[in-house]
Design an enzyme around this catalytic site. Structure first.
Site, short mmCIF file in Angstrom:
data_model
loop_
_atom_site.label_atom_id
_atom_site.label_comp_id
_atom_site.label_asym_id
_atom_site.label_seq_id
_atom_site.Cartn_x
_atom_site.Cartn_y
_atom_site.Cartn_z
CG HIS A 243 4.00 -2.56 -15.08
ND1 HIS A 243 3.75 -3.72 -14.38
CD2 HIS A 243 5.13 -2.80 -15.80
CE1 HIS A 243 4.67 -4.61 -14.67
NE2 HIS A 243 5.51 -4.08 -15.52
N GLY B 266 0.79 -1.23 0.00
CA GLY B 266 0.00 0.00 0.00
C GLY B 266 0.82 1.28 0.00
CG ASN C 5 -1.74 -1.27 -13.03
OD1 ASN C 5 -1.65 -1.22 -11.80
ND2 ASN C 5 -0.98 -2.06 -13.76
CB ALA D 210 9.89 7.69 -11.48
C1 GRF Z 1 4.28 -0.36 -7.44
O1 GRF Z 1 5.65 -0.54 -7.69
C2 GRF Z 1 3.50 -0.40 -8.72
O2 GRF Z 1 4.29 -0.11 -9.81
C3 GRF Z 1 3.01 -1.80 -8.81
O3 GRF Z 1 2.87 -2.24 -7.49
C4 GRF Z 1 3.73 -1.49 -6.65
C5 GRF Z 1 2.94 -0.92 -5.52
O4 GRF Z 1 3.06 -1.64 -4.40
N1 GRF Z 1 1.79 -1.85 -9.57
P1 GRF Z 1 2.49 -1.06 -3.03
O5 GRF Z 1 1.67 0.15 -3.32
O6 GRF Z 1 3.65 -0.72 -2.18
O7 GRF Z 1 1.67 -2.17 -2.46
#
Ligand code: GRF
Length: 228
Positions: A118, A23, A116, A187
């Protein structure tokens, strides 16, 4: 419940968040909102895991939460129906995935309204199995000099929908998975709020795979895009 047209600009934009883990993306969004840097409200947090730390972060922020386990549904359609019906109760304008790892079938009414982020430059190092540190491991193994992050609209395939914004991040000599992940996450913390603000301004126009950025609707973005 939410098929009515959105009236832009959305101020504040109502966000539903989907997550599966730590999160930290949710934490960043909440911090930006609190700091007055993002005109948004997180109205609901939904998790695919009951033990996700993201649920605690939501609870601490007073945000209502729900959980739905994929294994309790026979098909991706049934699972998705349940997820969307739980989130829709809170009437979000936009749903943002924040480390959510399950595949969903996007109902037509939510097309181009689920985002989303990524941690790579899509279409490199993305798709099934590429999440978390696995992405950065693969980038380092390949010997890439450049990676980054991508915000995209979500369709019915992993990491596949139209690209909203990308930011490149250098891979440096001596990088480990941890140092590279930290640079990419820094970033991400800039890019995701920017994409959300553009959506809220009504500045994202999707034509096929192209997401056009209407600078007339978000004149403030010109300067920011230069640094993306
Ligand atoms: C981030 O690196 C994002 O790019 C990917 O999941 C990660 C987020 O993890 N979709 P969290 O928010 O720390 O759980």
């Amino acid at each position: 419940m939410m098929s009515q047209e959105l009236q832009f600009p959305l101020s504040p934009i109502r966000l539903g968040v989907l997550l599966s883990g730590r999160g930290s993306t949710l934490e960043n969004l909440l911090a930006r909102i609190r700091a007055g840097q993002l005109d948004a409200q997180v109205v609901h947090v939904h998790s695919s895991r009951p033990d996700a730390r993201g649920l605690q972060i939501a609870a601490q922020a007073g945000v209502p939460t729900s959980v739905c386990l994929r294994r309790e549904f026979a098909s991706v359609e049934q699972f998705s129906q349940q997820v969307f019906s739980l989130v829709e109760q809170h009437q979000p304008h936009l749903i943002v995935m924040a480390g959510y790892v399950k595949l969903l079938r996007i109902p037509p009414r939510w097309e181009n309204r689920v985002m989303n982020i990524h941690p790579s430059l899509i279409p490199a190092f993305c798709g099934k199995g590429y999440y978390g540190h696995r992405v950065h491991e693969a980038v380092l193994r390949y010997g890439c000099k450049l990676t980054g992050c991508t915000v995209h609209f979500v369709d019915n395939q992993y990491d596949h929908g139209p690209i909203v914004l990308q930011r490149a991040v250098p891979v440096l000599e001596g990088d480990t998975v941890e140092t590279l992940a930290a640079r990419v996450q820094a970033a991400e913390r800039e890019l995701y709020p920017l994409a959300i603000a553009l959506f809220a301004a009504g500045a994202l126009e999707v034509q096929g795979r192209w997401v056009h950025i209407r600078q007339d609707r978000a004149p403030w973005v010109a300067q920011l895009l230069d640094s993306v």
